[in-house]
Structures are given as C-alpha cells and as structure tokens.
Motif scaffolding. Structure first.
Motif, PDB file in Angstrom:
ATOM      1  N   ALA A 100       0.817  -1.218   0.000  1.00 33.40           N
ATOM      2  CA  ALA A 100       0.000   0.000   0.000  1.00 33.40           C
ATOM      3  C   ALA A 100       0.845   1.260   0.000  1.00 33.40           C
ATOM      4  CB  ALA A 100      -0.943   0.008   1.199  1.00 33.40           C
ATOM      5  N   GLU A 101       2.128   1.149   0.358  1.00 35.01           N
ATOM      6  CA  GLU A 101       2.983   2.334   0.336  1.00 35.01           C
ATOM      7  C   GLU A 101       3.252   2.829  -1.077  1.00 35.01           C
ATOM      8  OE1 GLU A 101       6.396   1.334   2.688  1.00 35.01           O
ATOM      9  OE2 GLU A 101       5.317   1.630   4.589  1.00 35.01           O
ATOM     10  N   GLY A 102       2.798   2.077  -2.068  1.00 35.21           N
ATOM     11  CA  GLY A 102       2.882   2.545  -3.444  1.00 35.21           C
ATOM     12  C   GLY A 102       1.708   3.399  -3.882  1.00 35.21           C
ATOM     13  N   TYR A 103       0.664   3.487  -3.063  1.00 35.98           N
ATOM     14  CA  TYR A 103      -0.495   4.294  -3.426  1.00 35.98           C
ATOM     15  C   TYR A 103      -0.112   5.755  -3.634  1.00 35.98           C
ATOM     16  CZ  TYR A 103      -3.799   0.552  -2.131  1.00 35.98           C
ATOM     17  OH  TYR A 103      -4.515  -0.622  -2.065  1.00 35.98           O
ATOM     18  N   GLY A 104      -0.884   6.435  -4.478  1.00 37.78           N
ATOM     19  CA  GLY A 104      -0.596   7.839  -4.762  1.00 37.78           C
ATOM     20  C   GLY A 104      -0.932   8.782  -3.642  1.00 37.78           C
ATOM     21  N   GLY A 105      -1.875   8.395  -2.751  1.00 41.20           N
ATOM     22  CA  GLY A 105      -2.214   9.232  -1.605  1.00 41.20           C
ATOM     23  C   GLY A 105      -3.113  10.407  -1.987  1.00 41.20           C
ATOM     24  N   TRP A 106      -3.095  11.425  -1.157  1.00 40.65           N
ATOM     25  CA  TRP A 106      -3.982  12.577  -1.331  1.00 40.65           C
ATOM     26  C   TRP A 106      -3.622  13.377  -2.572  1.00 40.65           C
ATOM     27  CZ3 TRP A 106      -8.464  13.098   0.994  1.00 40.65           C
ATOM     28  CH2 TRP A 106      -8.685  12.450   2.215  1.00 40.65           C
ATOM     29  N   GLN A 107      -4.653  13.719  -3.352  1.00 42.56           N
ATOM     30  CA  GLN A 107      -4.493  14.512  -4.570  1.00 42.56           C
ATOM     31  C   GLN A 107      -5.490  15.660  -4.533  1.00 42.56           C
ATOM     32  OE1 GLN A 107      -2.146  13.427  -6.938  1.00 42.56           O
ATOM     33  NE2 GLN A 107      -1.669  11.803  -5.457  1.00 42.56           N
ATOM     34  N   THR A 108      -5.083  16.810  -5.030  1.00 42.21           N
ATOM     35  CA  THR A 108      -5.979  17.955  -5.140  1.00 42.21           C
ATOM     36  C   THR A 108      -6.351  18.162  -6.602  1.00 42.21           C
ATOM     37  OG1 THR A 108      -5.008  19.015  -3.186  1.00 42.21           O
ATOM     38  CG2 THR A 108      -6.280  20.413  -4.682  1.00 42.21           C
ATOM     39  N   LEU A 109      -7.641  18.222  -6.863  1.00 41.41           N
ATOM     40  CA  LEU A 109      -8.175  18.373  -8.213  1.00 41.41           C
ATOM     41  C   LEU A 109      -9.097  19.576  -8.255  1.00 41.41           C
ATOM     42  CD1 LEU A 109      -9.342  14.670  -8.671  1.00 41.41           C
ATOM     43  CD2 LEU A 109      -7.166  15.617  -9.433  1.00 41.41           C
ATOM     44  N   ASP A 110      -9.186  20.217  -9.403  1.00 43.05           N
ATOM     45  CA  ASP A 110     -10.205  21.234  -9.609  1.00 43.05           C
ATOM     46  C   ASP A 110     -11.480  20.560 -10.071  1.00 43.05           C
ATOM     47  OD1 ASP A 110      -8.741  23.481  -8.885  1.00 43.05           O
ATOM     48  OD2 ASP A 110      -7.881  23.712 -10.885  1.00 43.05           O
ATOM     49  N   VAL A 111     -12.591  20.847  -9.394  1.00 42.56           N
ATOM     50  CA  VAL A 111     -13.862  20.218  -9.739  1.00 42.56           C
ATOM     51  C   VAL A 111     -14.907  21.301  -9.968  1.00 42.56           C
ATOM     52  CG1 VAL A 111     -13.313  18.155  -8.399  1.00 42.56           C
ATOM     53  CG2 VAL A 111     -14.635  19.996  -7.348  1.00 42.56           C
ATOM     54  N   GLU A 112     -15.962  20.924 -10.646  1.00 36.20           N
ATOM     55  CA  GLU A 112     -17.076  21.830 -10.898  1.00 36.20           C
ATOM     56  C   GLU A 112     -18.339  21.234 -10.298  1.00 36.20           C
ATOM     57  OE1 GLU A 112     -19.453  23.852 -14.668  1.00 36.20           O
ATOM     58  OE2 GLU A 112     -17.325  23.317 -14.859  1.00 36.20           O
ATOM     59  N   LEU A 113     -18.964  21.973  -9.408  1.00 37.32           N
ATOM     60  CA  LEU A 113     -20.213  21.552  -8.799  1.00 37.32           C
ATOM     61  C   LEU A 113     -21.371  22.273  -9.474  1.00 37.32           C
ATOM     62  CD1 LEU A 113     -19.346  21.648  -4.976  1.00 37.32           C
ATOM     63  CD2 LEU A 113     -18.791  19.905  -6.681  1.00 37.32           C
ATOM     64  N   ALA A 114     -22.501  21.600  -9.529  1.00 40.96           N
ATOM     65  CA  ALA A 114     -23.724  22.215 -10.057  1.00 40.96           C
ATOM     66  C   ALA A 114     -24.526  22.745  -8.871  1.00 40.96           C
ATOM     67  CB  ALA A 114     -24.535  21.196 -10.843  1.00 40.96           C
ATOM     68  N   PRO A 115     -24.573  24.051  -8.658  1.00 43.78           N
ATOM     69  CA  PRO A 115     -25.300  24.577  -7.496  1.00 43.78           C
ATOM     70  C   PRO A 115     -26.757  24.139  -7.447  1.00 43.78           C
ATOM     71  CG  PRO A 115     -23.949  26.286  -8.480  1.00 43.78           C
ATOM     72  CD  PRO A 115     -23.902  25.113  -9.411  1.00 43.78           C
ATOM     73  N   ALA A 116     -27.380  23.953  -8.604  1.00 39.81           N
ATOM     74  CA  ALA A 116     -28.789  23.555  -8.632  1.00 39.81           C
ATOM     75  C   ALA A 116     -29.000  22.139  -8.114  1.00 39.81           C
ATOM     76  CB  ALA A 116     -29.335  23.677 -10.049  1.00 39.81           C
ATOM     77  N   HIS A 117     -27.928  21.364  -7.992  1.00 45.30           N
ATOM     78  CA  HIS A 117     -28.058  19.969  -7.595  1.00 45.30           C
ATOM     79  C   HIS A 117     -27.208  19.626  -6.367  1.00 45.30           C
ATOM     80  CE1 HIS A 117     -30.248  19.438 -11.289  1.00 45.30           C
ATOM     81  NE2 HIS A 117     -29.228  19.930 -11.977  1.00 45.30           N
ATOM     82  N   THR A 118     -26.810  20.656  -5.616  1.00 46.56           N
ATOM     83  CA  THR A 118     -25.931  20.478  -4.460  1.00 46.56           C
ATOM     84  C   THR A 118     -26.580  21.106  -3.236  1.00 46.56           C
ATOM     85  OG1 THR A 118     -24.001  20.613  -5.918  1.00 46.56           O
ATOM     86  CG2 THR A 118     -23.605  20.900  -3.568  1.00 46.56           C
ATOM     87  N   ALA A 119     -26.453  20.451  -2.091  1.00 46.84           N
ATOM     88  CA  ALA A 119     -27.004  20.989  -0.843  1.00 46.84           C
ATOM     89  C   ALA A 119     -25.981  20.853   0.276  1.00 46.84           C
ATOM     90  CB  ALA A 119     -28.291  20.262  -0.458  1.00 46.84           C
ATOM     91  N   LEU A 120     -26.052  21.780   1.219  1.00 47.11           N
ATOM     92  CA  LEU A 120     -25.285  21.674   2.458  1.00 47.11           C
ATOM     93  C   LEU A 120     -26.154  20.960   3.482  1.00 47.11           C
ATOM     94  CD1 LEU A 120     -22.604  22.630   3.891  1.00 47.11           C
ATOM     95  CD2 LEU A 120     -24.000  24.486   4.831  1.00 47.11           C
ATOM     96  N   VAL A 121     -25.612  19.925   4.125  1.00 43.55           N
ATOM     97  CA  VAL A 121     -26.352  19.142   5.118  1.00 43.55           C
ATOM     98  C   VAL A 121     -25.709  19.340   6.485  1.00 43.55           C
ATOM     99  CG1 VAL A 121     -27.083  16.843   5.842  1.00 43.55           C
ATOM    100  CG2 VAL A 121     -27.019  17.423   3.413  1.00 43.55           C
ATOM    101  N   VAL A 122     -26.477  19.862   7.420  1.00 39.27           N
ATOM    102  CA  VAL A 122     -26.016  20.064   8.796  1.00 39.27           C
ATOM    103  C   VAL A 122     -26.581  18.921   9.637  1.00 39.27           C
ATOM    104  CG1 VAL A 122     -25.957  21.624  10.762  1.00 39.27           C
ATOM    105  CG2 VAL A 122     -26.044  22.555   8.429  1.00 39.27           C
ATOM    106  N   MET A 123     -25.706  18.087  10.152  1.00 36.65           N
ATOM    107  CA  MET A 123     -26.161  16.870  10.833  1.00 36.65           C
ATOM    108  C   MET A 123     -25.718  16.842  12.290  1.00 36.65           C
ATOM    109  SD  MET A 123     -25.797  12.925   9.547  1.00 36.65           S
ATOM    110  CE  MET A 123     -26.631  11.593  10.416  1.00 36.65           C
ATOM    111  N   HIS A 124     -26.672  16.637  13.184  1.00 34.82           N
ATOM    112  CA  HIS A 124     -26.422  16.430  14.617  1.00 34.82           C
ATOM    113  C   HIS A 124     -25.547  17.535  15.206  1.00 34.82           C
ATOM    114  CE1 HIS A 124     -27.394  11.814  14.439  1.00 34.82           C
ATOM    115  NE2 HIS A 124     -28.341  12.575  13.889  1.00 34.82           N
ATOM    116  N   ALA A 125     -25.847  18.763  14.825  1.00 33.58           N
ATOM    117  CA  ALA A 125     -25.156  19.927  15.403  1.00 33.58           C
ATOM    118  C   ALA A 125     -25.950  20.350  16.628  1.00 33.58           C
ATOM    119  CB  ALA A 125     -25.052  21.051  14.373  1.00 33.58           C
ATOM    120  N   TRP A 126     -25.634  19.737  17.761  1.00 29.22           N
ATOM    121  CA  TRP A 126     -26.460  19.811  18.958  1.00 29.22           C
ATOM    122  C   TRP A 126     -25.912  20.795  19.980  1.00 29.22           C
ATOM    123  CZ3 TRP A 126     -26.179  13.810  19.216  1.00 29.22           C
ATOM    124  CH2 TRP A 126     -27.161  13.242  18.372  1.00 29.22           C
TER     125      TRP A 126
END
Length: 275
Positions: free
Chosen positions: A21-47
């Motif tokens: 497993a030490e051959g794995y590439g590990g964490w990578q940063t990519l530029d992505v595009e989100l569709a705001p019309a199809h994305t939501a923020l979910v707040v869970m168990h913020a008590w």
C-alpha cells in the motif's frame, strides 16, 4: 461553481514493496465543478450539549464536544450565512429525541417522504441479552456516566449556530432526506456536523444511507470532527481516517476557505425559498 477538492489515490499497490500500500498515490488535489442547482449543504447532529457543568458525565464519555463547540462558534456562522445567501439549499439531519417535529421544514419532509419503512428486528435470545448486559456494564459510556448522558439527551436541541431558518428541510432519516433531495433535484450532499466517523457516516440520514439513494456525499474538513480514542485523540487520527473514507467511498473533501470563496461567485437567487 469551481473549487479545489481532495481525493485519495488508492492505487497502485506496489507488490515489490514489503508494504504494497505504500505505493499508493495518496492525497491529490483536483479542480472540480459543482452544479449549485443539484448540491445541498447538510447540517447533521449539530447539537447544544449544554454547559460543561450541566452534564459532566456526557463530556467524560464524548471527548469531542469541546472541538464541536469551537467549530459551532467559529465555522458555522460564516458557513451557514454564505450558504443561505447562495442558491444551495440547506438541509438538517436530526436525531436523539424529538426537538424538531413542530418546525415547518420537518413537517414538509414528512409530507414529501410519507411513512418510513420499519425494519423487522431479529429476536433476542438469552445469550444475546447477556452480551448486551455485558456491553452496558463495561462499554461506553460507562455506568457512572449514563445518568448525565440520558439527561443531556432528554433536553437535546439544535445548537444556536445551527438552528434551521424558515422552512429549511429537516430530515430524521434517509427516507426523508432522499425525499428532500428529489424535491430539490439534489444529488450531491456536503455534510457538516458531528461526528464524521460516527453519525455522519452511520446514523439515519448519514452517508451510508444516502449513497444507497444515489447521492454523492462530501464533507468540509474544518466543519466536522470525529470520535477519537485514547490512542488517536492527540493527533485526531480518526478524523484523518474518516476523511480518507469519504474521499475513497463517498465523495470529496473540500476546504472551508475554498468552499466559501466558491459560494461568493454564485448569484443570489432573488426571493429564493425552499420548496
């Protein structure tokens, strides 16, 4: 809506190494595009977990509460303000006791979802009951802490910084959250709240549930924490492991500053309200 995202490159194992497993590439940063019309923020168990002196046994068993309170105080106000000023809907996932059913967002989710199917439980036998008694006596949260934990849950409520506004959708399980997603045409959920390797993953309405409904499930690294143990707490190793699990199995890991900057590029929808 473009922003950097982190994924984990879980390939290629190097079979020539002593630890492939030490051959794995590990964490990578990519530029992505989100569709705001199809994305939501979910707040869970913020008590609201109460003041430290109110339920000390709860805090002895749940060591992440101070980290959650810091996130609620420092991260949630700018995050929720930015999300609410954007086209992204804000959903809430609740649990623990009924502190929400009187709110319009909860009533709307129940109308959209209908009755949640109830799973038939398997029958216990004497050995099962004995094992459960053993867990109760020797496992978490500890017998001497149980009264405080029960008292804390008896008055459980939204943290002030995470209280729903207007008719923001409020789901108590995956059936209701999926109904909100369908009503809003949402297929990508960005989870914040507590705790990433526990409730956000496994509880009703968490990532396991919603992946089965076909949703991408991502998180904001600075807007959550994890359940840690004696061996992991100092370095928050369980949080790192949970972020890896999100990146490998469920979605993406976003940074708070990048997410806020991306939200600022979106037009505010005039008179936008939830469905």
């Amino acid at each position: 809506m473009r922003l950097p995202a982190q994924l984990y490159r879980q390939f290629d194992a190097d079979l020539a190494r002593a630890v492939p497993a030490e051959g794995y590439g590990g964490w990578q940063t990519l530029d992505v595009e989100l569709a705001p019309a199809h994305t939501a923020l979910v707040v869970m168990h913020a008590w609201d977990s109460g003041a430290p002196h109110e339920f000390p046994g709860w805090r002895r068993a749940v060591e992440y509460i101070p980290r959650a309170e810091r996130i609620l105080a420092e991260v949630f106000p700018p995050l929720l303000a930015a999300a609410r000023a954007s086209p992204l809907p804000v959903f809430h996932v609740v649990g623990g006791r009924d502190y929400y059913s009187h709110l319009p967002g909860s009533q709307r989710a129940r109308r959209l979802a209908g009755a949640t199917p109830q799973l038939a439980r398997v029958s216990p036998d004497p050995a099962y009951l004995a094992l459960q008694r053993l867990r109760h006596a020797h496992g978490t949260p500890g017998v001497h802490n149980q009264t405080d934990v029960a008292a804390g849950f008896a008055r459980l409520d939204f943290a002030q910084a995470a209280r729903p506004l207007g008719d923001e959708g409020i789901a108590e399980d995956g059936t209701q959250l999926a109904a909100l997603c369908r009503a809003h045409a949402v297929n990508h959920l960005i989870y914040v709240g507590f705790a990433l390797n526990w409730c956000l993953l496994m509880s009703p309405g968490g990532m396991v549930d919603m992946a089965r409904h076909g949703c991408l499930c991502s998180t904001l690294a600075e807007a959550t924490t994890a359940v840690e143990n004696r061996e992991t707490a100092r370095a928050e190793a369980e949080k790192r492991q949970a972020l890896w699990r999100v990146a490998v199995e469920f979605g993406f890991v976003f940074g708070l500053a990048d997410f806020l900057a991306a939200l600022k590029t979106l037009p505010r929808l005039a008179g936008a309200t939830s469905l």
